[in-house]
Design a protein around this motif. Structure first.
Motif, PDB file in Angstrom:
ATOM      1  N   ASP A  83      -1.973   9.904  -6.561  1.00 36.13           N
ATOM      2  CA  ASP A  83      -2.141  10.801  -7.694  1.00 36.13           C
ATOM      3  C   ASP A  83      -2.425  10.005  -8.960  1.00 36.13           C
ATOM      4  OD1 ASP A  83      -2.273  13.440  -7.518  1.00 36.13           O
ATOM      5  OD2 ASP A  83      -0.193  13.865  -8.106  1.00 36.13           O
ATOM      6  N   ALA A  84      -1.565   9.022  -9.224  1.00 32.38           N
ATOM      7  CA  ALA A  84      -1.689   8.266 -10.472  1.00 32.38           C
ATOM      8  C   ALA A  84      -0.976   6.935 -10.349  1.00 32.38           C
ATOM      9  CB  ALA A  84      -1.087   9.076 -11.615  1.00 32.38           C
ATOM     10  N   GLN A 140       2.269   7.048  -8.118  1.00 28.96           N
ATOM     11  CA  GLN A 140       2.731   8.401  -7.826  1.00 28.96           C
ATOM     12  C   GLN A 140       1.844   8.977  -6.725  1.00 28.96           C
ATOM     13  OE1 GLN A 140       2.312   7.811 -11.543  1.00 28.96           O
ATOM     14  NE2 GLN A 140       4.334   6.936 -11.158  1.00 28.96           N
ATOM     15  N   LEU A 141       2.492   9.443  -5.682  1.00 27.66           N
ATOM     16  CA  LEU A 141       1.738  10.006  -4.564  1.00 27.66           C
ATOM     17  C   LEU A 141       1.682  11.524  -4.676  1.00 27.66           C
ATOM     18  CD1 LEU A 141       3.386   7.717  -1.895  1.00 27.66           C
ATOM     19  CD2 LEU A 141       0.992   7.622  -2.643  1.00 27.66           C
ATOM     20  N   ALA A 142       0.660  12.083  -4.055  1.00 27.25           N
ATOM     21  CA  ALA A 142       0.460  13.533  -4.146  1.00 27.25           C
ATOM     22  C   ALA A 142       1.614  14.306  -3.500  1.00 27.25           C
ATOM     23  CB  ALA A 142      -0.868  13.906  -3.496  1.00 27.25           C
ATOM     24  N   ASN A 143       2.313  13.678  -2.556  1.00 30.39           N
ATOM     25  CA  ASN A 143       3.435  14.380  -1.905  1.00 30.39           C
ATOM     26  C   ASN A 143       4.712  14.338  -2.748  1.00 30.39           C
ATOM     27  OD1 ASN A 143       4.499  11.813  -1.618  1.00 30.39           O
ATOM     28  ND2 ASN A 143       4.149  11.699   0.600  1.00 30.39           N
ATOM     29  N   SER A 202       7.165   8.435  -5.143  1.00 27.31           N
ATOM     30  CA  SER A 202       6.569   7.371  -5.949  1.00 27.31           C
ATOM     31  C   SER A 202       6.998   6.030  -5.373  1.00 27.31           C
ATOM     32  CB  SER A 202       6.968   7.504  -7.414  1.00 27.31           C
ATOM     33  OG  SER A 202       8.329   7.215  -7.550  1.00 27.31           O
ATOM     34  N   VAL A 252      -2.004  10.140  -0.256  1.00 29.29           N
ATOM     35  CA  VAL A 252      -2.965  10.456  -1.306  1.00 29.29           C
ATOM     36  C   VAL A 252      -2.388   9.994  -2.635  1.00 29.29           C
ATOM     37  CG1 VAL A 252      -4.261  12.285  -2.450  1.00 29.29           C
ATOM     38  CG2 VAL A 252      -3.769  12.452   0.007  1.00 29.29           C
ATOM     39  N   GLN A 262     -10.165   9.854  -6.021  1.00 32.06           N
ATOM     40  CA  GLN A 262      -8.862   9.945  -5.390  1.00 32.06           C
ATOM     41  C   GLN A 262      -8.817   8.982  -4.218  1.00 32.06           C
ATOM     42  OE1 GLN A 262      -7.577  13.889  -3.966  1.00 32.06           O
ATOM     43  NE2 GLN A 262      -5.770  13.441  -5.186  1.00 32.06           N
ATOM     44  N   GLU A 308      -7.280   7.712  -0.861  1.00 33.82           N
ATOM     45  CA  GLU A 308      -6.510   8.186   0.291  1.00 33.82           C
ATOM     46  C   GLU A 308      -6.443   7.068   1.311  1.00 33.82           C
ATOM     47  OE1 GLU A 308      -7.867  12.892   0.254  1.00 33.82           O
ATOM     48  OE2 GLU A 308      -7.858  11.744   2.118  1.00 33.82           O
TER      49      GLU A 308
END
Lengths: 158, 204
Positions: A59-60, A126-129, A132, A57, A88, A90
């Protein structure tokens, strides 16, 4: 020369596999379209592949060369081109996503320096987990039908 | 005398056949093309805009040559540069062909796209391209006439960074300055150039 190409390929494979080990994410063919003079928004394109076991996922996205980055999709509905923000992104395990002209793309706002074909730009996803992923894009003077031009190059010379 | 009669008969026959050919000439069939071609090209009401040199751009600017018109705006990151790059490729493919062509980028965002801004923008893609702007009312009137949609969409960050949804088709005007047809996305330079030559050849 052959040795050089070989080691470059090895280096590329190595970086790709290291990246894939860390986040499962592989980024390829990242490029930024060289903008006409004075443009305040540029577009970026890339291929994304998730080689990891889990859905990734986003993020930014960030880059020291741009004030702000948004993910958009161009939709043509009844002949009208619309820009739709992609809330978002995914990517499921094993899946690939392509950001390309006329489709999904990065909107790159407020370039901090004039970017010309051949320049390189660093990006970070940047990933949600919490992980990066850094990657580099090349600035290109992109023609939408570049692929076609290459295909038909021969043909036009006759 | 006999010779003169023969000549007259031959001329009359020839003239008759030519007239018959003109009268019986079937309307060209463009149904195989991906482009849309109107059977009846549409005349435009008079308009007055500005080109990127600040000179008047009017109905007369479309006369005497074919014109490809694309409506967009310079703050457009994806569709407009993509389309202008395609048009640059079309221009390259049409260089040296019989029918003179011009390529015109009309802004639907005249508040930000002044002649100076357009000059830098369009000539980046091709030094021969023409950028057109003008009064908001004049732009709206022209786009209404040719069925080009445009709608401002608020940007995510601030009021000045708005986007504009707009028709992505390329409009084709004939040498009488009439709206003859259009190319709809996805646009491909090879197809557009080939189909343009078919259209221009059949309507010459």
């Amino acid at each position: 020369m052959r040795y050089l190409t070989g080691s470059l390929l090895l280096a590329w494979l190595f970086t790709a596999s290291v990246a894939a080990e860390q986040t499962g994410l592989v980024v390829r063919d990242a490029w930024v379209r060289e903008a006409p003079p004075g443009a305040s928004v540029l577009a970026g394109y890339l291929q994304l592949e998730n080689r990891g076991p889990e859905t990734l996922v986003f993020d930014a996205l960030s880059s020291s060369d741009f004030g702000r980055i948004e993910l958009h999709r161009t939709l043509v509905e009844e002949g009208v081109a619309k820009m739709q923000p992609v809330g978002q992104l995914e990517i499921a395990a094993g899946e690939s996503v392509s950001l390309e002209p006329g489709g999904m793309h990065l909107m790159l706002f407020n370039p901090g320096r004039p970017l010309q074909a051949g320049d390189r730009v660093d990006f970070s996803i940047q990933l949600a987990n919490g992980a990066s992923h850094a990657f580099e894009a090349t600035v290109r003077r992109g023609a939408a039908d570049e692929a076609h031009q290459h295909h038909h190059h021969h043909h036009h010379e006759h | 005398m006999i010779l003169a009669t023969v000549l007259i008969v031959v001329l009359a026959l020839g003239g008759g056949m030519m007239a018959a050919r003109l009268l019986l000439k079937p309307a060209p069939d463009f149904s195989e093309l991906s482009a849309t071609v109107f059977q009846q090209p549409r005349a435009l009401q008079s308009f007055e805009l500005l080109d990127h040199h600040g000179a008047a751009f009017t109905n007369a600017s479309l006369a005497g040559h074919w014109s490809f018109l694309f409506f967009g705006y310079t703050h457009c990151p994806d569709v407009c540069p993509t389309t202008l790059s395609v048009l640059n490729s079309v221009a390259a493919r049409l260089t040296g062909t019989d029918d003179p062509v011009r390529f015109v980028f009309v802004t639907v965002d005249p508040e930000r796209d002044t002649p100076e801004v357009l000059a830098r923008y369009v000539t980046y893609f091709n030094g021969e391209f023409i950028g057109v702007t003008g009064e908001r009312a004049a732009i709206d009137e022209l786009t209404r006439q040719v069925g080009v949609m445009h709608m401002r969409v608020a940007g995510e960050a601030d009021a000045a960074s708005y986007l504009v949804d707009h028709t992505a088709s390329v409009l084709l005007f004939n040498p009488d300055g009439r709206f003859q047809g259009l190319f709809s996305p996805p646009l491909d330079a090879d197809t557009m150039a080939a189909e343009f030559l078919t259209i221009a050849g059949a309507l010459r």
